[in-house]
Motif scaffolding. Sequence first.
Motif, PDB file in Angstrom:
ATOM      1  N   GLY A   1       0.813  -1.212   0.000  1.00  0.00           N
ATOM      2  CA  GLY A   1       0.000   0.000   0.000  1.00  0.00           C
ATOM      3  C   GLY A   1       0.844   1.260   0.000  1.00  0.00           C
ATOM      4  N   GLU A   2       0.176   2.345   0.325  1.00  0.00           N
ATOM      5  CA  GLU A   2       0.834   3.652   0.347  1.00  0.00           C
ATOM      6  C   GLU A   2       0.964   4.222   1.752  1.00  0.00           C
ATOM      7  N   THR A   3       0.601   3.417   2.761  1.00  0.00           N
ATOM      8  CA  THR A   3       0.659   3.871   4.146  1.00  0.00           C
ATOM      9  C   THR A   3       1.431   2.868   4.996  1.00  0.00           C
ATOM     10  N   PRO A   4       2.033   3.328   6.093  1.00  0.00           N
ATOM     11  CA  PRO A   4       2.694   2.395   7.011  1.00  0.00           C
ATOM     12  C   PRO A   4       1.682   1.449   7.661  1.00  0.00           C
ATOM     13  N   THR A   5       2.163   0.304   8.075  1.00  0.00           N
ATOM     14  CA  THR A   5       1.365  -0.654   8.846  1.00  0.00           C
ATOM     15  C   THR A   5       1.720  -0.489  10.316  1.00  0.00           C
ATOM     16  N   HIS A   6       0.692  -0.499  11.187  1.00  0.00           N
ATOM     17  CA  HIS A   6       0.905  -0.450  12.634  1.00  0.00           C
ATOM     18  C   HIS A   6      -0.160  -1.340  13.264  1.00  0.00           C
ATOM     19  N   VAL A   7       0.273  -2.429  13.896  1.00  0.00           N
ATOM     20  CA  VAL A   7      -0.634  -3.469  14.388  1.00  0.00           C
ATOM     21  C   VAL A   7      -0.165  -3.970  15.745  1.00  0.00           C
ATOM     22  N   LEU A   8      -1.129  -4.394  16.577  1.00  0.00           N
ATOM     23  CA  LEU A   8      -0.822  -5.136  17.803  1.00  0.00           C
ATOM     24  C   LEU A   8      -1.329  -6.556  17.634  1.00  0.00           C
ATOM     25  N   PHE A   9      -0.493  -7.537  18.025  1.00  0.00           N
ATOM     26  CA  PHE A   9      -0.883  -8.943  18.053  1.00  0.00           C
ATOM     27  C   PHE A   9      -0.866  -9.417  19.496  1.00  0.00           C
ATOM     28  N   VAL A  10      -1.941 -10.045  19.937  1.00  0.00           N
ATOM     29  CA  VAL A  10      -1.976 -10.698  21.247  1.00  0.00           C
ATOM     30  C   VAL A  10      -1.886 -12.192  20.966  1.00  0.00           C
ATOM     31  N   GLU A  11      -0.686 -12.742  21.157  1.00  0.00           N
ATOM     32  CA  GLU A  11      -0.442 -14.159  20.895  1.00  0.00           C
ATOM     33  C   GLU A  11      -0.797 -14.972  22.132  1.00  0.00           C
ATOM     34  N   LEU A  12      -1.582 -16.022  21.927  1.00  0.00           N
ATOM     35  CA  LEU A  12      -1.986 -16.882  23.032  1.00  0.00           C
ATOM     36  C   LEU A  12      -0.969 -17.991  23.235  1.00  0.00           C
ATOM     37  N   LYS A  13      -0.664 -18.273  24.478  1.00  0.00           N
ATOM     38  CA  LYS A  13       0.250 -19.358  24.812  1.00  0.00           C
ATOM     39  C   LYS A  13      -0.558 -20.561  25.271  1.00  0.00           C
ATOM     40  N   GLU A  14      -0.005 -21.731  25.070  1.00  0.00           N
ATOM     41  CA  GLU A  14      -0.675 -22.954  25.521  1.00  0.00           C
ATOM     42  C   GLU A  14      -0.721 -22.977  27.047  1.00  0.00           C
ATOM     43  N   VAL A  15      -1.828 -23.465  27.578  1.00  0.00           N
ATOM     44  CA  VAL A  15      -1.987 -23.602  29.025  1.00  0.00           C
ATOM     45  C   VAL A  15      -1.708 -25.056  29.391  1.00  0.00           C
ATOM     46  N   VAL A  16      -0.853 -25.263  30.381  1.00  0.00           N
ATOM     47  CA  VAL A  16      -0.564 -26.619  30.828  1.00  0.00           C
ATOM     48  C   VAL A  16      -1.534 -27.011  31.938  1.00  0.00           C
ATOM     49  N   ALA A  17      -1.666 -28.295  32.184  1.00  0.00           N
ATOM     50  CA  ALA A  17      -2.652 -28.821  33.133  1.00  0.00           C
ATOM     51  C   ALA A  17      -2.529 -28.183  34.513  1.00  0.00           C
ATOM     52  N   ASP A  18      -1.328 -28.005  35.025  1.00  0.00           N
ATOM     53  CA  ASP A  18      -1.154 -27.402  36.354  1.00  0.00           C
ATOM     54  C   ASP A  18      -1.721 -25.987  36.398  1.00  0.00           C
ATOM     55  N   GLU A  19      -1.564 -25.250  35.324  1.00  0.00           N
ATOM     56  CA  GLU A  19      -2.092 -23.890  35.278  1.00  0.00           C
ATOM     57  C   GLU A  19      -3.611 -23.898  35.222  1.00  0.00           C
ATOM     58  N   LEU A  20      -4.201 -24.859  34.498  1.00  0.00           N
ATOM     59  CA  LEU A  20      -5.655 -24.964  34.451  1.00  0.00           C
ATOM     60  C   LEU A  20      -6.213 -25.229  35.840  1.00  0.00           C
ATOM     61  N   GLU A  21      -5.570 -26.106  36.585  1.00  0.00           N
ATOM     62  CA  GLU A  21      -6.032 -26.418  37.936  1.00  0.00           C
ATOM     63  C   GLU A  21      -6.002 -25.166  38.807  1.00  0.00           C
ATOM     64  N   GLU A  22      -4.950 -24.361  38.661  1.00  0.00           N
ATOM     65  CA  GLU A  22      -4.844 -23.138  39.442  1.00  0.00           C
ATOM     66  C   GLU A  22      -5.950 -22.142  39.052  1.00  0.00           C
ATOM     67  N   VAL A  23      -6.261 -22.072  37.765  1.00  0.00           N
ATOM     68  CA  VAL A  23      -7.302 -21.167  37.303  1.00  0.00           C
ATOM     69  C   VAL A  23      -8.642 -21.544  37.912  1.00  0.00           C
ATOM     70  N   TYR A  24      -8.969 -22.827  37.923  1.00  0.00           N
ATOM     71  CA  TYR A  24     -10.278 -23.272  38.395  1.00  0.00           C
ATOM     72  C   TYR A  24     -10.373 -23.438  39.909  1.00  0.00           C
ATOM     73  N   LEU A  25      -9.264 -23.798  40.550  1.00  0.00           N
ATOM     74  CA  LEU A  25      -9.288 -24.063  41.979  1.00  0.00           C
ATOM     75  C   LEU A  25      -8.659 -22.938  42.799  1.00  0.00           C
ATOM     76  N   GLY A  26      -7.939 -22.079  42.148  1.00  0.00           N
ATOM     77  CA  GLY A  26      -7.234 -21.026  42.856  1.00  0.00           C
ATOM     78  C   GLY A  26      -5.904 -21.533  43.381  1.00  0.00           C
ATOM     79  N   PRO A  27      -5.010 -20.636  43.728  1.00  0.00           N
ATOM     80  CA  PRO A  27      -3.693 -21.064  44.244  1.00  0.00           C
ATOM     81  C   PRO A  27      -3.852 -21.748  45.587  1.00  0.00           C
ATOM     82  N   GLU A  28      -2.948 -22.645  45.866  1.00  0.00           N
ATOM     83  CA  GLU A  28      -3.011 -23.390  47.155  1.00  0.00           C
ATOM     84  C   GLU A  28      -2.562 -22.530  48.296  1.00  0.00           C
TER      85      GLU A  28
END
Length: 112
Positions: free
Chosen positions: A85-112
Amino acid sequence: MSLDPVLTNPEHYTVVFENRRVRVLEYTDRPGERTTPHEHPDSVMHTLSAFTRRLHVGAAHRDVELPAGATGWLPAQEHWGENIGETPTHVLFVELKEVVADELEEVYLGPE
């Protein structure tokens, strides 16, 4: 060989935030500039400027024209691109990371 865009194209991609769940990249370029092949995980993209790009995947390509303020989902992909094109590009990307099982447990049960 890493296809992380921050490593393959550091003149265009900058990490502006990162934690164990997401990484936020800022992307900028000028008309006529290209990236080398790189990959993105599942991401959300938000355009900060209007632009026209040609995205290449293997031997195929497609042209994309987006207005400023557009937000959309991008599935994981490998590509390279060029600002046609004739204009600069300016973008934000929010990349998602994989969640591991231990992190899922913390999300649902809260930290110990």
